[in-house]
Design a protein around this motif. Structure first.
Motif, PDB file in Angstrom:
ATOM      1  N   LEU A  96       0.802  -1.248   0.091  1.00 26.70           N
ATOM      2  CA  LEU A  96       0.138   0.163  -0.034  1.00 26.70           C
ATOM      3  C   LEU A  96       0.928   1.424   0.054  1.00 26.70           C
ATOM      4  N   ASP A  97       0.251   2.241  -0.400  1.00 30.42           N
ATOM      5  CA  ASP A  97       1.117   3.668  -0.346  1.00 30.42           C
ATOM      6  C   ASP A  97       0.084   4.555   0.152  1.00 30.42           C
ATOM      7  N   PRO A  98       0.324   5.324   1.211  1.00 35.27           N
ATOM      8  CA  PRO A  98       1.430   5.030   2.112  1.00 35.27           C
ATOM      9  C   PRO A  98       1.461   3.805   2.967  1.00 35.27           C
ATOM     10  N   GLN A  99       2.416   3.568   3.278  1.00 37.68           N
ATOM     11  CA  GLN A  99       2.569   2.352   4.148  1.00 37.68           C
ATOM     12  C   GLN A  99       1.728   2.631   5.491  1.00 37.68           C
ATOM     13  N   PRO A 100       0.879   1.704   6.281  1.00 35.49           N
ATOM     14  CA  PRO A 100       0.501   1.870   7.470  1.00 35.49           C
ATOM     15  C   PRO A 100       1.600   1.643   8.424  1.00 35.49           C
ATOM     16  N   GLU A 101       1.478   2.069   9.564  1.00 37.47           N
ATOM     17  CA  GLU A 101       2.405   2.027  10.864  1.00 37.47           C
ATOM     18  C   GLU A 101       1.852   0.633  11.627  1.00 37.47           C
ATOM     19  N   LEU A 102       2.850  -0.168  11.617  1.00 36.80           N
ATOM     20  CA  LEU A 102       2.564  -1.573  12.755  1.00 36.80           C
ATOM     21  C   LEU A 102       2.819  -1.192  14.040  1.00 36.80           C
ATOM     22  N   ARG A 103       1.936  -1.274  15.030  1.00 36.88           N
ATOM     23  CA  ARG A 103       2.103  -0.966  16.357  1.00 36.88           C
ATOM     24  C   ARG A 103       2.066  -2.225  17.243  1.00 36.88           C
ATOM     25  N   ILE A 104       3.053  -2.904  17.719  1.00 31.51           N
ATOM     26  CA  ILE A 104       3.136  -4.189  18.373  1.00 31.51           C
ATOM     27  C   ILE A 104       3.010  -4.001  19.815  1.00 31.51           C
ATOM     28  N   ARG A 105       1.856  -4.711  20.315  1.00 33.55           N
ATOM     29  CA  ARG A 105       1.687  -4.601  21.799  1.00 33.55           C
ATOM     30  C   ARG A 105       1.806  -5.902  22.244  1.00 33.55           C
ATOM     31  N   ALA A 106       2.794  -5.959  23.215  1.00 32.63           N
ATOM     32  CA  ALA A 106       3.350  -7.187  23.754  1.00 32.63           C
ATOM     33  C   ALA A 106       2.915  -7.511  25.148  1.00 32.63           C
ATOM     34  N   ASP A 107       2.555  -8.527  25.520  1.00 32.04           N
ATOM     35  CA  ASP A 107       2.304  -8.873  27.075  1.00 32.04           C
ATOM     36  C   ASP A 107       3.845  -8.837  27.606  1.00 32.04           C
ATOM     37  N   LEU A 108       3.659  -8.566  29.011  1.00 33.83           N
ATOM     38  CA  LEU A 108       4.929  -8.294  29.741  1.00 33.83           C
ATOM     39  C   LEU A 108       5.970  -9.791  29.644  1.00 33.83           C
ATOM     40  N   ASN A 109       5.015 -10.986  29.680  1.00 34.70           N
ATOM     41  CA  ASN A 109       5.824 -12.304  29.772  1.00 34.70           C
ATOM     42  C   ASN A 109       6.083 -12.787  28.290  1.00 34.70           C
ATOM     43  N   THR A 110       5.825 -12.121  27.376  1.00 36.13           N
ATOM     44  CA  THR A 110       5.865 -12.703  25.679  1.00 36.13           C
ATOM     45  C   THR A 110       7.400 -12.904  25.763  1.00 36.13           C
ATOM     46  N   ARG A 111       7.823 -14.095  25.047  1.00 36.66           N
ATOM     47  CA  ARG A 111       9.191 -14.394  24.684  1.00 36.66           C
ATOM     48  C   ARG A 111       9.619 -13.450  23.667  1.00 36.66           C
ATOM     49  N   GLY A 131       6.229   0.423  15.262  1.00 39.55           N
ATOM     50  CA  GLY A 131       6.238   1.032  16.893  1.00 39.55           C
ATOM     51  C   GLY A 131       5.945   0.224  17.814  1.00 39.55           C
ATOM     52  N   PHE A 132       6.217   0.511  18.974  1.00 33.16           N
ATOM     53  CA  PHE A 132       5.766  -0.445  20.227  1.00 33.16           C
ATOM     54  C   PHE A 132       5.083   0.194  21.114  1.00 33.16           C
ATOM     55  N   ILE A 133       3.660  -0.621  21.493  1.00 35.13           N
ATOM     56  CA  ILE A 133       2.933   0.387  22.545  1.00 35.13           C
ATOM     57  C   ILE A 133       2.971  -0.483  23.830  1.00 35.13           C
ATOM     58  N   THR A 134       3.394   0.666  25.048  1.00 39.28           N
ATOM     59  CA  THR A 134       3.692   0.362  26.399  1.00 39.28           C
ATOM     60  C   THR A 134       2.670   0.963  27.049  1.00 39.28           C
ATOM     61  N   ARG A 135       2.533   0.456  28.319  1.00 39.38           N
ATOM     62  CA  ARG A 135       1.764   1.253  29.270  1.00 39.38           C
ATOM     63  C   ARG A 135       2.510   1.383  30.669  1.00 39.38           C
ATOM     64  N   PRO A 136       1.980   2.504  31.239  1.00 39.03           N
ATOM     65  CA  PRO A 136       2.981   2.858  32.503  1.00 39.03           C
ATOM     66  C   PRO A 136       2.805   1.659  33.419  1.00 39.03           C
ATOM     67  N   GLY A 137       3.992   1.667  34.055  1.00 38.11           N
ATOM     68  CA  GLY A 137       4.039   0.347  35.061  1.00 38.11           C
ATOM     69  C   GLY A 137       3.718   0.958  36.419  1.00 38.11           C
ATOM     70  N   SER A 138       3.920   0.071  37.498  1.00 38.68           N
ATOM     71  CA  SER A 138       3.387   0.694  38.918  1.00 38.68           C
ATOM     72  C   SER A 138       5.006   1.273  39.225  1.00 38.68           C
ATOM     73  N   SER A 139       5.033   1.657  40.416  1.00 41.00           N
ATOM     74  CA  SER A 139       6.211   2.200  40.814  1.00 41.00           C
ATOM     75  C   SER A 139       7.231   0.929  41.211  1.00 41.00           C
ATOM     76  N   ASP A 140       6.852  -0.213  41.579  1.00 43.28           N
ATOM     77  CA  ASP A 140       7.638  -1.400  41.662  1.00 43.28           C
ATOM     78  C   ASP A 140       8.156  -1.635  40.560  1.00 43.28           C
ATOM     79  N   ALA A 141       7.498  -1.655  39.137  1.00 45.03           N
ATOM     80  CA  ALA A 141       8.229  -2.059  38.246  1.00 45.03           C
ATOM     81  C   ALA A 141       9.087  -1.214  37.730  1.00 45.03           C
ATOM     82  N   LYS A 142       8.976   0.217  37.861  1.00 43.67           N
ATOM     83  CA  LYS A 142       9.934   1.234  37.467  1.00 43.67           C
ATOM     84  C   LYS A 142      10.970   0.835  38.213  1.00 43.67           C
ATOM     85  N   GLU A 143      11.192   0.316  39.607  1.00 45.36           N
ATOM     86  CA  GLU A 143      12.416   0.284  40.184  1.00 45.36           C
ATOM     87  C   GLU A 143      13.049  -1.124  39.620  1.00 45.36           C
ATOM     88  N   ALA A 144      12.285  -1.977  39.063  1.00 44.62           N
ATOM     89  CA  ALA A 144      12.752  -3.308  38.832  1.00 44.62           C
ATOM     90  C   ALA A 144      13.657  -3.316  37.632  1.00 44.62           C
TER      91      ALA A 144
END
Length: 158
Positions: A96-111, A131-144
């Motif tokens: 296609l023209d223009p090409q679409p953007e592929l946004r990958i949203r993966a689970d935290l435990n995805t290999r 592109g990658f889609i992420t979501r904000p983590g908790s404060s514990d995950a930020k420190e990890a």
């Protein structure tokens, strides 16, 4: 240049001053030359250029949401898809023209292997925007560490 005086009372000494008259003469000649030649250097031709009055076409960029869960199952815009179907869909979208953007949203435990295969098949098909889609983590995950990354970062594919 030594200048003497009319009275020879004392010992003669030399006067060491710069003679400014030749320097001023050269500067005045250069100034006159520039005053004469400056109007000759700025010549222009007046032409009537056509004016465009069209509006640019604004296209909404299409995005593809590819979700990968912890078991490795993939979902193309919320619809389940296999890896063989995924390769065919990548090839169709790359044409296609223009090409679409592929946004990958993966689970935290995805290999990582699963994500690497998805990205390599997208690149092999010719998709250039990834592109990658992420979501904000908790404060514990930020420190990890990096597992709790914030925001929706978009990275260009090579």
């Amino acid at each position: 240049m030594a200048f003497g005086s009319f009275d020879n009372k004392g010992a003669s000494h030399t006067v060491s001053e710069i003679n400014m008259v030749p320097l001023i003469d050269v500067m005045l000649v250069l100034l006159v030359i520039f005053i004469i030649t400056a109007p000759l250097l700025s010549h222009s031709i007046k032409i009537n250029v056509p004016q465009a009055s069209s509006q640019p076409v604004e296209q909404e960029p299409k995005t593809i949401d590819l979700a990968v869960d912890a078991q490795g199952q993939m979902f193309w815009n919320e619809q389940p898809v296999t890896s063989d179907d995924l390769t065919r869909k990548f090839a169709a979208e790359a044409a296609l023209d223009p090409q679409p953007e592929l946004r990958i949203r993966a689970d935290l435990n995805t290999r990582y292997e699963t994500l690497a295969q998805v990205m390599s098949s997208a690149k092999a098909a010719g998709l250039k925007r990834l592109g990658f889609i992420t979501r904000p983590g908790s404060s514990d995950a930020k420190e990890a560490g990096p597992a709790g990354a914030e925001g929706g970062a978009t990275l260009p594919a090579n």
